[in-house]
Design a protein around this motif. Structure first.
Motif, short mmCIF file in Angstrom:
data_model
loop_
_atom_site.label_atom_id
_atom_site.label_comp_id
_atom_site.label_asym_id
_atom_site.label_seq_id
_atom_site.Cartn_x
_atom_site.Cartn_y
_atom_site.Cartn_z
N GLN A 173 -113.58 10.09 10.45
CA GLN A 173 -112.20 10.27 10.89
C GLN A 173 -112.10 11.45 11.84
OE1 GLN A 173 -108.49 9.11 9.20
NE2 GLN A 173 -109.73 7.72 10.39
N HIS A 250 -102.67 18.92 4.29
CA HIS A 250 -102.96 18.53 2.91
C HIS A 250 -104.25 17.73 2.80
CE1 HIS A 250 -99.17 20.20 1.71
NE2 HIS A 250 -98.52 19.44 2.58
N PHE B 76 -89.53 11.61 14.69
CA PHE B 76 -90.94 12.03 14.66
C PHE B 76 -91.11 13.25 13.75
CE2 PHE B 76 -94.68 14.28 16.10
CZ PHE B 76 -95.60 13.26 16.34
N ASP B 77 -90.24 14.24 13.93
CA ASP B 77 -90.36 15.45 13.13
C ASP B 77 -90.04 15.20 11.67
OD1 ASP B 77 -91.07 16.71 15.40
OD2 ASP B 77 -89.35 18.06 15.52
N GLU B 80 -93.12 13.93 10.13
CA GLU B 80 -94.05 15.05 9.93
C GLU B 80 -93.56 15.98 8.81
OE1 GLU B 80 -97.09 15.90 10.90
OE2 GLU B 80 -97.17 13.88 11.71
N MET B 83 -94.86 14.48 5.84
CA MET B 83 -96.31 14.71 5.74
C MET B 83 -96.65 16.14 5.31
SD MET B 83 -98.00 11.98 6.56
CE MET B 83 -99.63 12.56 7.03
N ARG B 84 -95.77 17.10 5.65
CA ARG B 84 -96.11 18.50 5.45
C ARG B 84 -95.36 19.13 4.28
NH1 ARG B 84 -98.11 20.58 10.53
NH2 ARG B 84 -98.67 18.73 11.68
N ASP B 85 -94.06 18.88 4.20
CA ASP B 85 -93.22 19.67 3.30
C ASP B 85 -92.76 18.94 2.06
OD1 ASP B 85 -93.46 21.69 5.16
OD2 ASP B 85 -91.67 21.06 6.26
N TYR B 88 -96.03 15.63 -2.20
CA TYR B 88 -96.81 14.39 -2.12
C TYR B 88 -96.27 13.44 -1.06
CZ TYR B 88 -99.11 16.11 -6.25
OH TYR B 88 -99.82 16.90 -7.11
N TRP B 90 -97.23 13.26 2.01
CA TRP B 90 -98.38 12.70 2.73
C TRP B 90 -98.90 11.47 2.01
CZ3 TRP B 90 -102.74 12.42 -0.20
CH2 TRP B 90 -102.82 13.26 -1.32
N TYR B 94 -98.77 7.79 3.63
CA TYR B 94 -100.03 7.09 3.86
C TYR B 94 -100.11 5.80 3.04
CZ TYR B 94 -102.38 10.67 6.73
OH TYR B 94 -102.76 11.52 7.75
N PHE B 261 -107.16 7.33 1.04
CA PHE B 261 -107.53 8.72 0.78
C PHE B 261 -108.59 9.24 1.75
CE2 PHE B 261 -105.84 7.44 -3.38
CZ PHE B 261 -104.89 8.45 -3.53
N PRO B 264 -107.23 7.53 6.33
CA PRO B 264 -105.84 7.05 6.39
C PRO B 264 -105.34 6.73 7.80
CG PRO B 264 -105.90 9.40 5.98
CD PRO B 264 -107.31 8.92 5.88
N ASN B 265 -106.01 7.27 8.82
CA ASN B 265 -105.54 7.02 10.18
C ASN B 265 -106.42 6.02 10.92
OD1 ASN B 265 -103.25 8.84 10.28
ND2 ASN B 265 -104.77 10.43 9.99
N TYR B 273 -99.32 9.82 17.13
CA TYR B 273 -99.09 11.21 16.75
C TYR B 273 -98.59 12.02 17.94
CZ TYR B 273 -100.88 10.72 12.03
OH TYR B 273 -101.03 10.37 10.72
#
Lengths: 285, 424
Positions: A173, A250, B76-77, B80, B83-85, B88, B90, B94, B261, B264-265, B273
């Motif tokens: 990745q 994360h 978009f934000d 994100e 994903m960040r804050d 779980y 993210w 995913y 896991f 994921p991308n 992105y």
């Protein structure tokens, strides 16, 4: 390009053409067969099923980002508090606070209706070097330095067949970081006869080779305090690792939880398999 | 299979309830007593896997909607931010993004299984058509879902796909403006796509109920394609099918977790992105992998309207398969020629998928044209003719005979019976 163009409305076509004419096309898909070599695959501490960030490396990468990259590149999703969260540079809260306080952040309006500057707090976002895109372009020869927040995931290169299938099994990745590292060390003199546009620089790995960003890093540019070699290659690895963490803060938790989930599922599948065998034992099928 | 339930409540409270609404009896007759052919192989577990994926997508999607903001300056934000804050976040995001791909992997296997074993043939035509409708709804849902993160590929994918409708004469441009809610893909488009992306999964769930209902009326097909003739040919759904489906689901979840896991991308596009920018076109606009065969067909036809009709025709033709296949024999196991043509067709579909990811130039276009023609020829020429000219192998008299003929090694009644492809 040509075919997808034909599906676009006549309204958008001039816009797209204009965008291309100004050379603003996003260089997301590298190596599209026009003489751009594939970036070499590097060793990264965060690769693979048990990958973790090398804390010292990400801290050094932050230093490179702060002292070099951040003078042109924004990172608008990045907050000072992120510096102290686990699974990355993992600075102490006091250290993160000290970094935040070294920046002036605009706040307001106050009771008098005026905006004012104050020292940064942990909850503040990383201050952008330019107030807007136009200001950034004006200072960078018309090019817009991309935001770092998700950049390590926003870049890739085409792996091709059958490599892209093998990557599923090897869990590769690191397309983005391999590309960015290659780009940072990929500046060279243009080959004979290459028409380099005014204000552009030749880069081996950049699609089309003409990049507006001058070579940002060179040997000895940033002073490390931990005795790590102060070379272009080292700086590039460190800042790229930092960018990966910024794009995927994360990552460590994801891989750790992933392993636990895998163990659970495999044991569960085993139990179900033997139960199924027992249930079906007396039935020919 | 249908009709009155054999469930007899014992508890007085349950008796009282059952006489007013026989809900427990319905569940009992559908998922406990329901007779399933004893020879189903693991390809038959994908129906259960698909139900699991639908639930997984709805649950993760509902949570995502709590944190997502459908506005072009914030979408978009806000993704994100998840994903960040979000705790779980993210993981949930995913799960949802990779879950869509897993859903399509499972549905393609489910469809290939149906095509191989002739599960669309009488009396299962309505069951098959309901499945095709679910597939169409899934395509629409996934397309609109991919627009929501408002990255570069979201925006340009939406622009290319919505523009396809402009190919229709007279009404085309009006339809496109109506889809957009304006004169380009913009905030109005994002808002309606979010609304519809939330609505369509519940429509899918509704059609799934009809699909399962139709299934329980006509009963499951099986690898021999021979209808159950005696109680010996079937086993009760519980425990036999439940435990087997359960094992299949957990194995599928292991596959899912690998992507979720560790890579994921992998199934997404790096360009997504990058926040959407109407002034900057990505070097290659590529749809998600599950649309690629259709994208290849779209670009194979030099005419825009022709390409659009070809692309939609590739799905519409599936609705008519029950009548295009003229063979009296249901299962591909007993059809030596069909079997070969089936696998050629599978390879053609994968080939089209690969071509869809390539730029539309030179040899790729020519290959795309040949494979597109073959795709349609399979349904419109090969399937109808095969039924007339193919000499099928002898079909076993019953499921039990086929099963015992294989497992006990004893010579079956008719010498020409080949072993059905059953496992586990």
């Amino acid at each position: 390009m040509s075919t997808t163009m034909s599906f676009r409305s006549s309204l958008l076509r001039p816009l797209a053409v204009a965008a291309l004419a100004f050379g603003l096309a996003a260089p997301a898909l590298a190596a599209d067969g026009h003489g751009t070599p594939k970036p070499p695959r590097e060793e990264w501490s965060f690769a693979g099923p048990f990958g973790t960030f090398d804390q010292a490396q990400v801290q050094r990468g932050f230093q490179v980002f702060k002292e070099v990259c951040a003078s042109c590149h924004a990172a608008h999703l990045f907050s000072f508090r992120n510096l102290a969260q686990p699974g990355g540079p993992s600075f102490s809260e006091a250290q993160a606070k000290a970094v935040a306080e070294s920046y002036q952040v605009q706040d307001g309006p106050n009771d008098a209706g005026d905006m004012f500057d104050r020292p940064g707090r942990l909850s503040d976002r990383w201050p952008s070097p330019f107030p807007n895109e136009q200001a950034a372009r004006a200072s960078n020869g018309g090019a817009y330095p991309p935001d770092f927040s998700t950049l390590a995931k926003a870049r890739t290169y085409e792996v091709g067949f059958p490599g892209f299938l093998i990557d599923i099994f090897t869990q590769y990745q690191e397309n983005g970081v391999d590309y960015i590292h290659a780009l940072l060390v990929g500046y060279e003199e243009p080959p004979e006869g290459f028409a380099l546009p005014e204000g552009a620089h030749y880069n081996k790995y950049f699609p089309g080779h003409a990049i507006k960003m001058p070579q940002p890093l060179s040997d000895g540019q940033v002073t490390y305090t931990d005795g790590t070699p102060e070379t272009l290659d080292q700086y590039s690895r460190d800042v790229t690792a930092f960018m990966m963490w910024m794009a995927e803060p994360h990552l460590e938790a994801r891989k750790r939880i992933g392993f636990q989930v895998m163990i659970f599922l495999i044991i569960f599948a085993g139990l179900l398999y033997f139960t199924k065998k027992k249930v079906w034992k007396s039935v020919g099928h | 299979m249908s009709g009155h339930s054999t469930f007899e409540p014992k508890h007085p409270a349950l008796k009282w309830f059952e006489s007013r609404l026989p809900l427990v009896g319905l569940i009992h007759s559908s998922f406990v007593a329901y007779p399933t052919p004893r020879n189903l192989n693991y390809w038959w577990t994908f129906g259960g896997i698909l139900s699991l994926m639908l639930v997984c997508q709805i649950v993760s999607g509902v949570v995502l909607a709590m944190h997502y903001t459908p506005h072009i300056t914030l979408a978009f934000d806000s993704v994100e931010h998840i994903m960040r804050d979000v705790s779980y976040g993210w993981l949930i995001r995913y799960i949802h993004a990779n879950g869509a791909s897993m859903f399509f992997i499972a549905v393609y296997i489910h469809m290939f299984r149906g095509l191989y074993y002739g599960s669309y043939k009488a009396p299962r035509e309505v069951l098959w058509i309901l499945g095709c409708i679910i597939y169409l709804l899934m395509m629409a849902t996934a397309f609109m879902g991919y627009v929501l993160p408002w990255g570069q590929m979201s925006f340009w994918g939406a622009t290319v796909i919505t523009n396809l409708f402009s190919a229709f004469p007279v009404v085309g441009p009006t339809i496109v403006e109506w889809l957009w809610g304006g004169f380009s893909v913009d905030n109005a488009t994002l808002n309606r796509f979010f609304s519809l992306h939330y609505l369509l999964p519940f429509m899918i769930a509704g059609v799934v109920v009809l699909h399962v209902w139709a299934l329980h009326v006509v009963g499951q097909n099986n690898p021999t394609g021979v209808e159950p003739k005696s109680p010996k040919d079937t086993v009760p759904f519980t425990p036999y099918a439940t435990i087997k489906d359960g094992f299949g689901m957990v194995c599928f979840l292991i596959f899912f977790a690998w992507f979720l896991f560790y890579i994921p991308n992998y199934l997404g596009h790096a360009d997504n992105y990058i926040p959407a920018n109407p002034l900057v076109t990505p070097a290659h606009i590529v749809p998600e992998w599950y649309y690629l065969p259709f994208y290849a067909m779209l670009r194979a036809v030099p005419d825009k309207l022709g390409g659009v009709l070809t692309m939609f025709g590739a799905i519409i033709v599936l609705f008519f398969v029950p009548w295009l296949d003229t063979s009296k024999v249901r299962s591909g196991v007993y059809r030596p020629l069909f079997k070969q043509f089936f696998w050629i067709w599978v390879v053609v579909c994968i080939g089209l998928g690969w071509l869809g990811s390539k730029p539309a130039e030179g040899g790729y276009v020519i290959a795309g044209r040949i494979l597109t023609i073959y795709y349609f020829a399979h349904f419109l020429i090969i399937l109808p003719l095969l039924g007339l000219f193919e000499k099928p192998k002898a079909v076993p008299a019953s499921i039990t005979e086929a099963v015992l003929g294989k497992n006990k090694g004893a010579a079956p009644a008719s010498a020409g019976v080949s072993a059905p492809q059953t496992k586990g």
